[in-house]
Scaffold this motif. Sequence first.
Motif, PDB file in Angstrom:
ATOM      1  N   THR A 185       0.812  -1.212   0.000  1.00  0.00           N
ATOM      2  CA  THR A 185       0.000   0.000   0.000  1.00  0.00           C
ATOM      3  C   THR A 185       0.851   1.271   0.000  1.00  0.00           C
ATOM      4  N   ASP A 186       2.158   1.130   0.047  1.00  0.00           N
ATOM      5  CA  ASP A 186       3.061   2.282   0.033  1.00  0.00           C
ATOM      6  C   ASP A 186       3.089   2.842  -1.391  1.00  0.00           C
ATOM      7  N   THR A 187       2.533   4.040  -1.564  1.00  0.00           N
ATOM      8  CA  THR A 187       2.382   4.583  -2.916  1.00  0.00           C
ATOM      9  C   THR A 187       3.718   4.837  -3.608  1.00  0.00           C
ATOM     10  N   VAL A 203      -2.704  -4.629  -7.874  1.00  0.00           N
ATOM     11  CA  VAL A 203      -2.755  -4.474  -6.422  1.00  0.00           C
ATOM     12  C   VAL A 203      -4.148  -4.853  -5.924  1.00  0.00           C
ATOM     13  N   LEU A 205      -7.263  -3.965  -3.196  1.00  0.00           N
ATOM     14  CA  LEU A 205      -7.825  -2.902  -2.374  1.00  0.00           C
ATOM     15  C   LEU A 205      -7.940  -3.329  -0.918  1.00  0.00           C
ATOM     16  N   PHE A 209      -7.365   2.235   1.172  1.00  0.00           N
ATOM     17  CA  PHE A 209      -6.503   2.059   0.002  1.00  0.00           C
ATOM     18  C   PHE A 209      -7.392   1.597  -1.151  1.00  0.00           C
ATOM     19  N   SER A 210      -8.196   2.534  -1.668  1.00  0.00           N
ATOM     20  CA  SER A 210      -9.167   2.132  -2.685  1.00  0.00           C
ATOM     21  C   SER A 210      -9.479   3.250  -3.684  1.00  0.00           C
ATOM     22  N   LEU A 215      -4.406   5.217  -7.959  1.00  0.00           N
ATOM     23  CA  LEU A 215      -3.641   4.039  -8.350  1.00  0.00           C
ATOM     24  C   LEU A 215      -3.281   4.081  -9.833  1.00  0.00           C
TER      25      LEU A 215
END
Length: 265
Positions: A185-187, A203, A205, A209-210, A215
């Motif tokens: 989840t680390d962008t 990835v 969700l 984180f969605s 994304l």
Amino acid sequence: MDQRTTFKALHQNTSPLFIANCWDPLSALIIEQAGGKAVATTSWGMSNHQGYKDGEQLTFDHVLQTVSAILKVITIPLSVDIEAGYSADQNQIIKHIIQLADLGVAGINIEDKPSHQSSLRDIASHQALLQAIKQALHHRGFKHFFINARCDLCLQPHWTEATLHERALAYQTAGCDGFFIPGLTDTAMIKRLTALLSIPVNVMLLPGFSDKQALAELGVKRISSGNALSDHVIAQQESATKKLLEEHTVEFLFEQPVLTTRLSS
């Protein structure tokens, strides 16, 4: 354009391919009728809805029967979660995948963590397995069959970005068509990963984180909902069943919209 070619093309659009995951024919049919462009099974959901825990508790024959039943009611491409292959033997894993391809499946997810162990396969061994799978598919005429290499590294207690990149590049070199990294989840890491690879990054969700647009801007090409929908349905069923048995009434069960799913004849 056949299903496999269509499925591959869906990973090349500007907007990421959003996958809602199914577990049986009805859930797959509902996803298609709700507008899904493709659908993928969730092994977690498929196992749970049969009363089992995830982790290859179901037999592959059971999975094959369920997949066959799903394909009879949908017209969109189907990808199948085969966990770690439902065998420790490479030849048997390949046989399972060929059986799915013969049915008309468009692709698979295959994990690098065998269900019977807590650690991942070593990189060289898993790369060799992926190469063998790809070669076998090409030999049987399934060159467009989509292999989504799932890496469970970020679900391990200790890992590094360097190891993530090492695995990602090894799986890409093996000929995989996509790289699936649940738990990441680390962008900033996601952006570096998509820049590193030439194959689509997938990835999953999670709460908080969605954001599909965010994304997409990171270079993600495929987004999965995983077991979230399955878990939601089970929780709703548990709640309704408890109320039914406690109150001995069905009135509340009719306090919902009319079902609109068009069942196959």
